[in-house]
Design an enzyme around this catalytic site. Sequence first.
Site, short mmCIF file in Angstrom:
data_model
loop_
_atom_site.label_atom_id
_atom_site.label_comp_id
_atom_site.label_asym_id
_atom_site.label_seq_id
_atom_site.Cartn_x
_atom_site.Cartn_y
_atom_site.Cartn_z
N HIS A 70 58.24 27.09 186.10
CA HIS A 70 56.94 27.31 185.48
C HIS A 70 56.12 28.33 186.29
CE1 HIS A 70 57.03 23.23 183.13
NE2 HIS A 70 58.01 24.06 182.81
N GLU B 189 53.14 28.17 187.71
CA GLU B 189 52.53 27.69 188.94
C GLU B 189 53.55 27.67 190.09
OE1 GLU B 189 50.93 24.81 185.73
OE2 GLU B 189 52.54 26.30 185.90
N CYS C 141 54.42 20.48 188.13
CA CYS C 141 53.65 21.48 188.86
C CYS C 141 52.48 20.84 189.61
CB CYS C 141 53.13 22.55 187.90
SG CYS C 141 54.46 23.55 187.18
N ALA D 139 55.77 43.22 152.28
CA ALA D 139 55.30 44.60 152.10
C ALA D 139 55.10 44.82 150.61
CB ALA D 139 56.33 45.58 152.65
N TRP E 272 63.51 50.64 150.13
CA TRP E 272 62.48 50.40 151.14
C TRP E 272 61.16 51.00 150.68
CZ3 TRP E 272 63.25 47.03 154.82
CH2 TRP E 272 64.54 46.81 155.32
N ASP F 38 68.96 41.16 148.22
CA ASP F 38 68.85 42.10 149.35
C ASP F 38 69.98 41.98 150.36
OD1 ASP F 38 66.47 42.76 148.13
OD2 ASP F 38 65.23 41.57 149.50
N GLU G 48 59.62 35.43 154.97
CA GLU G 48 59.68 36.83 154.52
C GLU G 48 59.94 36.98 153.02
OE1 GLU G 48 61.81 39.84 156.47
OE2 GLU G 48 60.87 39.52 158.40
N GLY H 105 61.48 35.23 149.02
CA GLY H 105 60.84 36.15 148.08
C GLY H 105 59.49 35.64 147.60
#
Length: 344
Positions: free
Chosen positions: A51, A53, A87, A157, A173, A203, A285, A287
Amino acid sequence: MKYKEIFMKRAIQLAKNGLGLTSPNPMVGCVIEKNGIVLSEGWHYKKKMYHAEFLAINNIKNKYLFFDCTLYVTLEPCVHFGETPPCVDLIIKKNIPRVVVGIQDPCHKVKGLGIKKLKKYGIEVIENVLIDQCRILNKRFFTFYEKKRPYIILKWAQSDDGFISSYTKKNHWISGIYARQLNHKWRSEEDGILVGRKTVLNDNPRLNVRKWFGKNPIRIFIDQKLSISNSSFILDGSQHTIVFTGINRENKKNIEYIQISFEKKIINQILNFLYKKKILSLIVEGGKKTLENFIKENVWDECRIFICNVLLKNGLKGPKITRGIKSHKKNLDEDQLIIYQFKN
């Protein structure tokens, strides 16, 4: 403590070096300072490694430097034994007199217990320094423990006239090269990436980070009747893949088949499974139907939309965001990125 915000900002900056590498652990940065001078720094590089610390403390070889120093850490120090020692115990052992904590850890194994133990041993603890920034830093970690699900990022997009695909131009694209490269960078930062069956059929995506350096996310898709061809990239076994289906099927190399009921809420079943697998973040992402299901259920945290400098004039219209607040807007060559945050 006039320096506390300056050094906490530096600790946050250090913590960001672990983005995409520390899950299911949080990103943590640490700075040790004395009289306004930095003695040591550290951050959590990767899961199963030491970690922040521990690294910062062990960089200091002269034990007398710990006298009257201050340790800054973005997240409450751990108090339990996991893959690394606590820690808190190391801080106590080194007689560090002051600890500045950005935000309390939401995990039940820590949640206030680290701070409590430090105070028990006479260490001065200053809490909630740049708390909002420290929370944003670990938005995935906090969402996972507070909402019992991954942090969800919707992404797509669309053309300037609002279409995400054309009826006539298949596999075309619409976003530019910089937008596509940024998208691959985003993939390297998250645990999983999810698409629907039609996206795989239309795709044949790889869903990897071939345009960026980093780890591939876990590929996740929905295929009720297992109709996707084994020759598809998504079933090539090159990276961990989870298939949610209505059919009982044995797992094979790097591919995990999870049977769910398509008579019940699919998203809830998926998220419950991902939570049990300790998947802290998820990019959705596509559809369109899959994205709209998350929007309809109000189960998302962030939405990233590329508005591309192209007119399609016809095709499939992009989803409509509801309950979102625009938080970011940026130009990427001829494309424009707009980010929305979910509004409760």
